[in-house]
Design a protein around this motif. Structure first.
Motif, PDB file in Angstrom:
ATOM      1  N   VAL A  86     -22.496  -3.119 -32.137  1.00 17.78           N
ATOM      2  CA  VAL A  86     -21.507  -1.866 -32.432  1.00 17.78           C
ATOM      3  C   VAL A  86     -21.699  -1.199 -31.095  1.00 17.78           C
ATOM      4  CG1 VAL A  86     -21.682  -1.905 -34.679  1.00 17.78           C
ATOM      5  CG2 VAL A  86     -23.490  -0.602 -33.343  1.00 17.78           C
ATOM      6  N   ARG A  87     -22.592  -1.300 -30.274  1.00 20.81           N
ATOM      7  CA  ARG A  87     -22.435  -0.454 -29.039  1.00 20.81           C
ATOM      8  C   ARG A  87     -21.514  -0.885 -27.995  1.00 20.81           C
ATOM      9  NH1 ARG A  87     -26.029   3.344 -29.407  1.00 20.81           N
ATOM     10  NH2 ARG A  87     -28.031   3.177 -30.194  1.00 20.81           N
ATOM     11  N   ARG A  88     -21.229  -2.294 -28.228  1.00 19.36           N
ATOM     12  CA  ARG A  88     -20.408  -2.651 -27.172  1.00 19.36           C
ATOM     13  C   ARG A  88     -18.890  -2.194 -27.705  1.00 19.36           C
ATOM     14  NH1 ARG A  88     -23.546  -7.495 -27.710  1.00 19.36           N
ATOM     15  NH2 ARG A  88     -22.346  -8.329 -29.277  1.00 19.36           N
ATOM     16  N   LEU A  89     -18.744  -2.127 -29.005  1.00 19.43           N
ATOM     17  CA  LEU A  89     -17.454  -1.774 -29.538  1.00 19.43           C
ATOM     18  C   LEU A  89     -17.214  -0.354 -29.441  1.00 19.43           C
ATOM     19  CD1 LEU A  89     -17.437  -3.629 -33.114  1.00 19.43           C
ATOM     20  CD2 LEU A  89     -16.068  -4.407 -30.823  1.00 19.43           C
ATOM     21  N   ARG A  90     -18.212   0.405 -29.448  1.00 20.70           N
ATOM     22  CA  ARG A  90     -18.379   1.759 -29.138  1.00 20.70           C
ATOM     23  C   ARG A  90     -19.303   2.345 -28.637  1.00 20.70           C
ATOM     24  NH1 ARG A  90     -15.390   5.149 -33.635  1.00 20.70           N
ATOM     25  NH2 ARG A  90     -15.034   6.959 -32.904  1.00 20.70           N
ATOM     26  N   PRO A  91     -19.262   2.411 -27.038  1.00 17.16           N
ATOM     27  CA  PRO A  91     -20.507   2.501 -26.497  1.00 17.16           C
ATOM     28  C   PRO A  91     -21.199   3.885 -26.636  1.00 17.16           C
ATOM     29  CG  PRO A  91     -18.676   1.892 -25.018  1.00 17.16           C
ATOM     30  CD  PRO A  91     -18.238   2.042 -26.495  1.00 17.16           C
TER      31      PRO A  91
END
Length: 424
Positions: A287-292
């Motif tokens: 999810v951090r890759r999708l929404r840093p």
């Protein structure tokens, strides 16, 4: 006097308390106090009992009704309290006819018969869920909750909640979209989807839609909605649609609270959780890759039965490995009737000490996030004249403003607990 509701436990209980107040008042109940109880820990049950005794001393003529998860699972215990006039089940508390029956019982010429004191049905027999629309502005709340799911089909070994809430059941998607649209038309900027096991949404509905599909439908069919937020989820059940919405739609707030419970694989197995430590770390990284910029929180239990110091250390390490901002720490509480209650228990002093260390790690994590926010421009939902929340659910101290508005603000600093902001 009207109906006062005293709430224990989760945000879902807070939402349901407003439904209770409305339904009880519409049923004509007066001079009554409703205790909406929680069964998650022994301490929560004890606090409810203490509150009942205290309130009866303060208002000896008021009728006291107990409802909620503890009332569902321990109805006889509450019914045996001299201060309690009626015990209402967790399904019944959301229905107007239950409060009409309660009023009728109170007004009976010869008082309440012992057989009428407990109005608690078999929660496992409940298979449907009716939507309840509440306008939070009635109570000065700019953020409003929409309950889309209730109950749980899983049986974690520490948890009593399925026996208080029943099996999972969902509100149909069309009814949810209609609720959200009605609330937005009344001026609400932020809607929070809530439930007991939110990521199990839809399994009982035709076509078995998932939470991601529901989220997509809300955002597609209510384009004027400014902010949509999701409450606690089980990361292992997060579907592809939900991940895509997290990545693609800025109206879904960049904040998730995860039901992780432990960072040790053996403890997770003994809890009967469905994810591993690696699953949790991988999901947070995904999810951090999708929404840093996403902010993540988690529930973690300290001192689960058989937990060694090395096992606990892996939970402590998980705070950093998942880069958690918000930590909700539960000292393990032995719940009668659960499998974990029969496992070898951890010493109470060790449980308290581990919970203290976890909370300290959580406080340090929050401080790091507050430091990182300084200088950023954030969209702040004004909750009260002096406080708001960013997209990431971080509290913000503000100059006097109008509750319910969303303002672009620059983060100037923080006081260790809240960000400090000023207008653009």
């Amino acid at each position: 006097m009207g109906v006062d509701v005293v709430t224990f436990g989760c945000r879902l209980n807070s939402f349901e308390s407003e439904v209770i107040r409305r339904e009880a008042e519409q049923a004509g109940l007066t001079d009554a106090i409703v205790i909406n109880s929680c069964a998650v820990t022994n301490e929560a049950v004890a606090q409810a009992r203490q509150s009942i005794r205290k309130l009866k001393r303060e208002r000896p003529h008021a009728r006291i009704v107990v409802t909620g998860c503890a009332a569902q699972t321990q109805s006889r215990m509450f019914a045996e309290m001299a201060e309690v006039d009626r015990v209402v089940g967790n399904d019944e508390k959301m229905r107007g006819d239950a409060w009409q029956a309660t009023r009728a019982a109170f007004e009976a010429p010869f008082g309440i018969d012992a057989s009428e004191k407990v109005a608690v049905a078999d929660i496992m027999a409940v298979t449907e869920m009716a939507p309840h629309l509440l306008d939070g502005f009635e109570h000065g709340l700019p953020r409003v909750f929409v309950q889309v799911q209730n109950g749980c089909d899983h049986r974690c070994t520490f948890c009593i909640i399925p026996y208080g809430r029943g099996n999972s059941r969902s509100v149909p998607m069309g009814a949810v979209v209609d609720q959200v649209r009605a609330l937005v038309e009344r001026g609400h900027a932020e809607i929070v989807l809530t439930g007991v096991d939110l990521t199990s949404y839809g399994a009982d509905l035709p076509g078995a839609p998932k939470l991601g599909q529901l989220t997509r439908q809300i955002l597609r069919h209510v384009p004027e909605l400014k902010r949509l937020r999701i409450s606690s989820i089980d990361s292992i059940e997060a579907d592809r649609d939900l991940l895509d919405v997290i990545a693609d739609d800025p109206r879904l707030m960049p904040h998730l609270h995860l039901s992780l419970q432990s960072g040790d694989d053996m403890i997770l197995k003994r809890m009967k959780r469905r994810h591993s430590r690696k699953d949790a770390i991988d999901f947070c990284a995904q999810v951090r890759r999708l929404r840093p910029d996403i902010a993540l929180g988690a529930d973690i239990i300290a001192g689960f039965p058989t937990e060694s110091e090395a096992m606990f250390a892996r939970s402590l390490d998980l705070v950093a490995e998942c880069d958690l901002t918000f930590l909700h720490v539960f000292p393990y509480s032995k719940r009668p009737g659960t499998p974990a209650a029969r496992m070898p228990q951890v010493d109470g002093g060790a449980i308290k000490e581990r919970a203290r260390r976890l909370r300290a790690a959580g406080e340090a994590a929050l401080l790091r996030r507050l430091d990182a926010e300084v200088g950023a421009m954030r969209e702040v939902l004004i909750e009260s004249e002096r406080q708001g929340r960013t997209e990431h659910f971080l509290p913000v101290a503000i100059e006097r403003d109008v509750p319910g508005m969303v303002r672009a603000m620059t983060i100037r600093g923080h006081d260790g607990a809240r960000l400090i902001a000023s207008g653009r």
